[in-house]
Scaffold this active site. Structure first.
Site, PDB file in Angstrom:
ATOM      1  N   SER A 135      47.339  50.042  62.428  1.00 19.50           N
ATOM      2  CA  SER A 135      46.289  49.020  62.302  1.00 19.50           C
ATOM      3  C   SER A 135      45.295  49.155  63.459  1.00 19.50           C
ATOM      4  O   SER A 135      45.228  50.213  64.109  1.00 19.50           O
ATOM      5  CB  SER A 135      46.949  47.638  62.289  1.00 19.50           C
ATOM      6  OG  SER A 135      46.005  46.647  61.964  1.00 19.50           O
ATOM      7  N   ASN A 136      44.521  48.132  63.716  1.00 15.74           N
ATOM      8  CA  ASN A 136      43.570  48.143  64.833  1.00 15.74           C
ATOM      9  C   ASN A 136      43.491  46.755  65.458  1.00 15.74           C
ATOM     10  O   ASN A 136      44.217  45.849  65.054  1.00 15.74           O
ATOM     11  CB  ASN A 136      42.198  48.629  64.351  1.00 15.74           C
ATOM     12  CG  ASN A 136      41.649  47.741  63.263  1.00 15.74           C
ATOM     13  OD1 ASN A 136      41.395  46.560  63.480  1.00 15.74           O
ATOM     14  ND2 ASN A 136      41.498  48.289  62.055  1.00 15.74           N
ATOM     15  N   HIS A 137      42.581  46.601  66.421  1.00 19.58           N
ATOM     16  CA  HIS A 137      42.578  45.377  67.242  1.00 19.58           C
ATOM     17  C   HIS A 137      41.736  44.235  66.687  1.00 19.58           C
ATOM     18  O   HIS A 137      41.520  43.247  67.381  1.00 19.58           O
ATOM     19  CB  HIS A 137      42.083  45.707  68.657  1.00 19.58           C
ATOM     20  CG  HIS A 137      42.987  46.637  69.396  1.00 19.58           C
ATOM     21  ND1 HIS A 137      44.246  46.264  69.789  1.00 19.58           N
ATOM     22  CD2 HIS A 137      42.825  47.926  69.784  1.00 19.58           C
ATOM     23  CE1 HIS A 137      44.821  47.280  70.405  1.00 19.58           C
ATOM     24  NE2 HIS A 137      43.981  48.306  70.413  1.00 19.58           N
TER      25      HIS A 137
END
Ligand code: PMT
Length: 328
Positions: A135-137
């Protein structure tokens, strides 16, 4: 000491005395109220209250006229019994009437009334196995700020959100939670045709594991290679079926050749506007409460913002959407 003046949507002073009116009119700055007034970027509404002869005095009237000329809204005092025991015009407008004026003020701003708006937001999660994902932030803060701004300005808002941990009043939107890019695409495709405006604020994973392991991947060798395959590009696919009159707004999160890359995405994905936020600028991008954006329009124009709360940035983006596609 100027913060109060920066975040508000509206600055109401009720009651305001002859003394403060004189200070506001002449730029005096000797207390928190006057400092806030001078730094306020939002509309100002003033509800004077004083004795009848004070209110009629030419100097007070001249100061009010001056404030009016600055664009401040003056709520004329009502007539009745005053603190001095005299009777006449000088009582602060009744709070219920002030409330009605405030409601009218915000209602008049319903410039997206009857518009259907789709917002993709948050990250996507691409599963590796039943317990892990890539995923990402993205926190969803920018997306929520946009959803709130559209709702406050009268739009019917449809949100498709990747997994976020923010507390949100989901009831005030048509809300759909999704995990992967594939799910986000599926939901967005169902809605796109009936939308007036689509805003693609989600940070969608460009690649996903080619296979989701049915069981937890066991630790074995010193290296693990995961084959990734390209995810569907939601904005690109929906851009191909954009109808005349519909507006598509993209975001770009870049780390290099920012303007160039953002403009290339504007063309490629058939956006009317693209909002660039940079990972290089402090107070911008993922997670933080603020952002700084550069907005590029399909007409070739652009504008840049200061660093500001994401709620303010959202208002700025909406103001630019109102001008699209012929504006920026
Ligand atoms: O959520 P926050 O913590 O508040 O952070 C906000 C944000 C930084 C995530 C947001 O402001 C932002 O920039 N979102 C887009 C980030 C991104 O993925 O940009 P991109 O340059 O990779 O994608 C360009 C555009 O295509 C975006 O509109 C994106 O939503 C869309 N896209 C990208 C890939 C893909 N597979 N499908 C898409 O729809």
């Amino acid at each position: 000491h100027v913060e109060l003046g920066l975040w508000a949507d509206l600055f109401l002073v009720a009651p305001i005395t002859a003394n403060s009116i004189a200070k506001f009119a002449n730029g005096l700055c000797d207390n928190l109220l006057t400092a806030t007034y001078l730094s306020a970027r939002c509309p100002v509404i003033l509800a004077p209250a004083m004795d009848l002869d004070m209110f009629q005095h030419p100097s007070v009237q001249a100061n009010l006229a001056k404030l009016n000329s600055f664009g401040n809204n003056i709520l004329d005092p009502e007539s009745g019994e005053l603190a001095s025991g005299l009777s006449g015009q000088g009582r602060m407008m009744e709070p219920e009437n002030i409330l009605k004026r405030l409601e009218k003020f915000f209602k008049d701003r319903e410039d997206f009334k009857k518009k259907k708006v789709l917002i993709t937001m948050g990250p996507t999660q691409e599963a590796l196995d039943p317990v892990r994902f890539i995923s990402n932030h993205s926190s969803g803060k920018m997306g929520i700020a946009l959803a709130n701004a559209f709702r406050n300005r009268g739009a019917e808002v449809y949100v498709i959100s990747g997994p976020i941990s923010l507390k949100v009043d989901k009831e005030s939107f048509h809300w759909k939670d999704v995990k992967s890019a594939k799910e986000m695409y599926h939901e967005a495709k169902l809605l796109q045709a009936k939308m007036d405006i689509c805003v693609f604020a989600a940070a969608v994973a460009d690649y996903a594991p080619a296979e989701i392991a049915p069981e937890k991947i066991k630790k074995s060798d010193s290296e693990l290679t995961i084959k990734m395959v390209k995810n569907v590009d939601i904005a690109f696919e929906l851009g191909k079926i954009k109808k005349p009159g519909q507006l598509h707004i993209g975001f770009a999160l870049e780390t290099e050749n920012e303007a160039e890359n953002a403009k290339a995405k504007l063309d490629k994905k058939n956006f009317d506007l693209i909002v660039l936020n940079s990972m290089k600028e402090s107070g911008a991008g993922f997670q933080v409460d603020t952002n700084r954006v550069h907005i590029y329009g399909s007409g070739g124009g652009s504008i840049s913002s200061e660093v500001a709360e994401k709620s303010k940035i959202a208002e700025l983006i909406l103001d630019q959407i109102k001008l699209a596609p012929i504006g920026v």
